[in-house]
Design an enzyme around this catalytic site. Structure first.
Site, PDB file in Angstrom:
ATOM      1  N   CYS A   5       0.841  -1.189   0.000  1.00 18.44           N
ATOM      2  CA  CYS A   5       0.000   0.000   0.000  1.00 18.44           C
ATOM      3  C   CYS A   5       0.888   1.256   0.000  1.00 18.44           C
ATOM      4  CB  CYS A   5      -0.907   0.002   1.230  1.00 18.44           C
ATOM      5  SG  CYS A   5      -2.091   1.383   1.237  1.00 18.44           S
TER       6      CYS A   5
ATOM      7  N   HIS B 115      -2.215  -3.912   5.051  1.00 20.01           N
ATOM      8  CA  HIS B 115      -2.028  -3.507   6.442  1.00 20.01           C
ATOM      9  C   HIS B 115      -3.378  -3.224   7.088  1.00 20.01           C
ATOM     10  CE1 HIS B 115      -2.744   0.888   5.875  1.00 20.01           C
ATOM     11  NE2 HIS B 115      -2.455   0.571   4.636  1.00 20.01           N
TER      12      HIS B 115
ATOM     13  N   CYS C 139      -6.395  -0.030   6.930  1.00 18.85           N
ATOM     14  CA  CYS C 139      -6.060   0.578   5.633  1.00 18.85           C
ATOM     15  C   CYS C 139      -7.177   1.547   5.205  1.00 18.85           C
ATOM     16  CB  CYS C 139      -5.885  -0.518   4.584  1.00 18.85           C
ATOM     17  SG  CYS C 139      -5.483   0.109   2.942  1.00 18.85           S
TER      18      CYS C 139
ATOM     19  N   ARG D 171       3.024   4.927   6.360  1.00 18.91           N
ATOM     20  CA  ARG D 171       3.475   4.238   7.573  1.00 18.91           C
ATOM     21  C   ARG D 171       3.958   2.820   7.292  1.00 18.91           C
ATOM     22  NH1 ARG D 171      -2.140   5.119  10.452  1.00 18.91           N
ATOM     23  NH2 ARG D 171      -2.678   4.488   8.324  1.00 18.91           N
TER      24      ARG D 171
ATOM     25  N   ASP E  30       0.405   3.784   1.728  1.00 18.56           N
ATOM     26  CA  ASP E  30       0.383   4.373   3.072  1.00 18.56           C
ATOM     27  C   ASP E  30       1.803   4.663   3.574  1.00 18.56           C
ATOM     28  OD1 ASP E  30       0.276   4.534   6.037  1.00 18.56           O
ATOM     29  OD2 ASP E  30      -1.843   4.052   5.743  1.00 18.56           O
TER      30      ASP E  30
HETATM   31 CO    CO Z   1      -3.527   1.267   3.001  1.00 22.38          CO
END
Ligand code: CO
Length: 211
Positions: free
Chosen positions: A42, A98, A101, A46, A44
């Site tokens: 992803c 994750h 999400c 993090r 993302d």
């Molecule tokens: Co995500």
């Protein structure tokens, strides 16, 4: 400090640090890459693949998109997969979702947010196929997290269904291995959900024939 300037200054410090440890670091790095892994994760911020697996530059080929999807019309992803599998000959492909999400959470709702609606449609389909199970879960967080897992498993299957992977299995039996993982932002740990080395293994619906 200017936030962009900070990045460039950090880059200088990083490069100098690497050279201090090994004066040949960039020289040997520049020669070639021979990564063992392809990571599909992803976007993302993090969920940083090299950070959370403690891998070094050169070890992992990476593709990231919102909610780590393998979409059969995505030329960007398919090009990455083909290059990683056929040219770099990676032995492992890791699809890592994750918990919590944002993409998956949004796909479970009914808000229309523009172009992303079409991208997230893929997750809405997985939600539809598994509605009975997911809607039976009491807490909203657990519902999202279960769909995160189902989404990862669906993407591993999508990947197993591509002619690129099936052609690879035809020529190098069992390689690459496809792994479905989920990363927990709350704990820092990854969980392995599924691993497959053949189309039969995972019940990939479509089987290509190669001569
Ligand atoms: Co995500």
């Amino acid at each position: 400090m200017d936030r962009i300037k900070r990045l460039l200054l950090e880059n200088v410090a990083w490069a100098k640090g690497k050279l201090q440890n090994n004066p040949e670091y960039f020289k040997s790095m520049a020669e070639a890459q021979k990564p063992d892994y392809l990571w599909i994760g992803c976007s993302d911020s993090r969920v940083d693949p090299s950070e959370l697996t403690n891998t070094q530059p050169g070890e992992m080929f990476v593709h990231r998109n919102v909610a780590n999807l393998v979409v059969h019309t995505d030329l960007n992803l398919l090009s990455v997969v083909q290059y990683a599998v056929e040219a770099l000959k990676v032995d492992h492909v890791i699809i890592c979702g994750h918990y919590n999400c944002g993409g998956v959470k949004t796909a479970m709702g009914s808000a229309s947010l523009g172009v992303i609606d079409h991208w997230l449609r893929n997750i809405k389909d997985t939600y539809s196929f598994n509605r009975f199970e997911v809607d039976g879960i009491k807490s909203e967080t657990d519902r999202v997290n279960r769909l995160v897992e189902l989404n990862v498993m669906a993407q591993v299957k999508n990947l197993a269904n591509t002619s690129i992977i099936q052609k690879a299995w035809n020529t190098r039996p069992g390689l690459p291995a496809l792994h479905g993982w989920v990363y927990d932002i709350n704990t820092g740990f990854c969980k392995s959900l599924v691993m497959t080395r053949s189309a039969e293994d995972l019940g990939a619906e479509h089987r290509y024939k190669f001569d």
